[in-house]
Write a protein that holds these residues in place. Structure first.
Motif, PDB file in Angstrom:
ATOM      1  N   ARG A 354       0.960  -1.458  -0.159  1.00 13.60           N
ATOM      2  CA  ARG A 354       0.269  -0.152  -0.226  1.00 13.60           C
ATOM      3  C   ARG A 354       0.561   2.000   0.036  1.00 13.60           C
ATOM      4  O   ARG A 354       0.498   2.278  -0.869  1.00 13.60           O
ATOM      5  CB  ARG A 354      -0.854   0.091   1.454  1.00 13.60           C
ATOM      6  N   THR A 355       2.273   1.537   0.973  1.00 14.71           N
ATOM      7  CA  THR A 355       2.921   2.554   1.117  1.00 14.71           C
ATOM      8  C   THR A 355       3.953   2.395   0.193  1.00 14.71           C
ATOM      9  O   THR A 355       3.615   3.832  -0.658  1.00 14.71           O
ATOM     10  CB  THR A 355       4.040   2.572   1.923  1.00 14.71           C
ATOM     11  N   ARG A 358       0.825   4.180  -2.579  1.00 12.47           N
ATOM     12  CA  ARG A 358       0.515   5.335  -2.946  1.00 12.47           C
ATOM     13  C   ARG A 358       1.653   6.270  -3.060  1.00 12.47           C
ATOM     14  O   ARG A 358       1.623   7.413  -3.776  1.00 12.47           O
ATOM     15  CB  ARG A 358       0.514   5.573  -1.167  1.00 12.47           C
ATOM     16  N   ALA A 364      -3.318  -0.468  -6.483  1.00 10.47           N
ATOM     17  CA  ALA A 364      -2.893  -1.221  -5.516  1.00 10.47           C
ATOM     18  C   ALA A 364      -2.711  -2.517  -5.600  1.00 10.47           C
ATOM     19  O   ALA A 364      -2.370  -2.959  -4.714  1.00 10.47           O
ATOM     20  CB  ALA A 364      -3.808  -1.118  -4.350  1.00 10.47           C
TER      21      ALA A 364
END
Length: 382
Positions: A354-355, A358, A364
Motif C-alpha cells: 500500500r505504501t 501510494r 494497489a
C-alpha cells in the motif's frame, strides 16, 4: 584511518553468527557464517558491548562488523545506507522487498544511536547501466516515487528522525560524486574491483567490469567517504560514517577505507553488516533470483500468497525480523507461532504494498510482476 585486517588473512578466528543469520546464510551460500566472516575480514556483532540493546544485532539480522568497530556517537557520527534498485527499469512494480530490508536497517541503527541517517537513492547509478531507451523523465518520476516511499518507511521507525535522502540522479549530487571520483582517481585505479560485490569466488572466469559499470562502482565507493557525505548533507558534522548495509557491500566499504587512507582523507568509516535478503526458497540471494523466487513489493496478493507458501521457516523468520519495531499481531492462547508469523508477514507485505502504491501512484493491486525468469547478473550495487 584505522582499517581491519585484510580479508582472509591469517588463521580464522571468526565465530558463527546468531542462529537466524546462520540458517539463512547457509541456505544462500552453502558456507558457514564463520567462513564468510573470515573471508571478508569481519567478526560477529553479537555480544559486543557497544551494540548492546540494538535489536537487529540481538536477533541476528545485523550480524557482522569490522574487528575495531566503533558505534555511532551523537555529534560526530552519521549512519549511511542505500538500497539497490537493480533492474527496476524505472518501474515501481519491479521494486523488490529487499529494497525495504536494506532501507530499514540504517534507519533502525540511526534511531537507536540517536544520530542522523543519510540514505542514498541510487537512481543515477541505475541510469548509467540500464537500458538507454528509458527516458530521463521516467527516471525522475520513478525517483520521486521512491523518495516518497523511503520517507514513508522512515516515518514508521519509532524514535527516528527524518533521514537526509540523497538522490544520485540530481545534477548537483552527480557532480559532487564525479568530482570525488576524480580526486580519488589514482587510489581507485589501484583497486581490484572485478569481484567487488561477490562473496564466494566465481566458478568461471569473469569479464572485468566495463566503463559504465566501473563508473557506477567508483561513485558508490566514494559515497562512504566522510568528506563526501558532509558535502552532500550540509549542516551535519560528519567525522565518522557508520555504513549499515548488507554483507555484499563489505568489499566496497573496505575499498572506501583504502581510498581514504591513500588520499589522506579525514574521518573514520565503520560497517555494521546485515544479512542479505534471501530468495523465496532461501537457496540464493533475492538480488540474483529469478522472478518467480523474488518478492516484489507490488506483487498481487494471490501471487504473494503463493510465494509465502513456498518459503521455508528460516526465510519466514528473516522477514518477520526485518522490521522488529513494527506492530506484532497478538497470539491468542494456544495459537501456534507459525500462524502468528504468517499473519505478521501478510500484514508487513500488505503495508509495504500500500505504501509503495501510494508513493508512486501505482494501482494497489497490479497484475503479477513475477512472469519471467529474468536473472540479474552479478556485480549489482546500490
Amino acid at each position: 584511518m584505522t582499517r581491519a585486517p585484510a580479508a582472509g588473512a591469517g588463521t580464522s578466528t571468526a565465530q558463527a553468527p546468531g542462529a537466524t543469520a546462520e540458517r539463512v546464510l547457509r541456505g544462500m551460500y552453502r558456507r558457514s557464517g564463520a567462513w564468510l566472516l573470515d573471508r571478508l575480514g569481519l567478526v560477529p556483532a553479537g555480544g559486543r558491548p557497544e551494540l548492546a540493546g540494538h535489536v537487529p544485532v540481538e536477533i541476528g539480522t545485523a550480524f557482522a562488523v569490522g574487528p575495531d568497530f566503533e558505534r555511532p556517537v551523537a555529534g560526530r557520527s552519521v549512519v549511511v545506507g542505500g538500497a539497490c534498485l537493480t533492474h527496476c527499469d524505472a518501474r515501481p512494480e519491479r521494486v523488490r522487498a529487499e529494497f525495504v530490508a536494506d532501507t530499514v536497517q540504517p534507519l533502525l541503527l540511526a534511531a537507536w544511536a540517536g544520530v542522523p541517517c543519510v540514505l542514498f537513492l541510487p537512481v543515477g547509478e541505475e541510469m548509467i547501466v540500464s537500458d538507454p531507451s528509458i527516458g530521463r523523465q521516467d527516471w525522475r518520476r520513478f525517483g520521486d516515487g521512491m523518495e516518497a516511499f523511503v520517507r514513508a518507511l522512515a516515518a514508521a521507525v519509532p524514535g527516528g528522525r527524518p533521514p537526509v535522502v540523497v538522490r544520485t540522479d540530481a545534477a548537483e549530487t552527480s557532480a559532487v560524486l564525479d568530482r570525488a571520483v576524480e580526486r580519488s582517481g589514482d587510489a581507485l585505479a589501484g583497486l581490484d574491483l572485478e569481484d567487488l560485490y561477490t562473496v564466494r569466488p566465481a566458478r568461471a572466469a569473469r569479464r572485468p567490469p566495463g566503463p559504465a559499470r566501473l563508473r557506477q562502482y567508483h561513485r558508490s565507493i566514494v559515497t562512504y567517504l566522510p568528506e563526501v557525505v558532509s558535502e552532500l548533507a550540509p549542516g551535519l558534522d560528519v567525522r565518522h560514517v557508520v555504513v549499515a548495509e548488507n554483507l555484499h557491500q563489505a568489499k566496497a566499504v573496505r575499498a572506501a577505507e583504502a581510498v581514504a587512507e591513500a588520499v589522506g582523507a579525514p574521518g573514520r568509516i565503520d560497517h555494521l553488516a546485515h544479512v542479505p535478503s534471501p530468495s523465496v526458497t532461501g537457496t540464493g540471494r533475492m538480488a540474483r533470483a529469478e522472478d518467480h523466487s523474488t518478492l516484489f513489493c507490488l506483487d498481487a496478493p494471490v501471487v504473494r500468497a503463493e510465494k509465502l507458501a513456498r518459503m521455508p521457516s528460516s526465510v519466514r523468520r528473516f522477514w518477520a525480523a526485518c522490521f522488529p519495531e513494527g506492530p506484532r499481531p497478538p497470539h491468542g492462547p494456544g495459537a501456534p507461532q507459525a500462524e502468528g508469523d504468517a499473519v505478521r508477514l501478510a500484514a508487513l507485505f500488505d503495508g509495504w504494498h500500500r505504501t509503495l502504491a501510494r508513493a508512486t501512484g501505482t494501482p494497489a493491486a497490479p497484475a503479477a510482476a513475477a512472469t519471467s525468469d529474468r536473472t540479474p547478473p552479478e556485480g549489482v550495487t546500490r
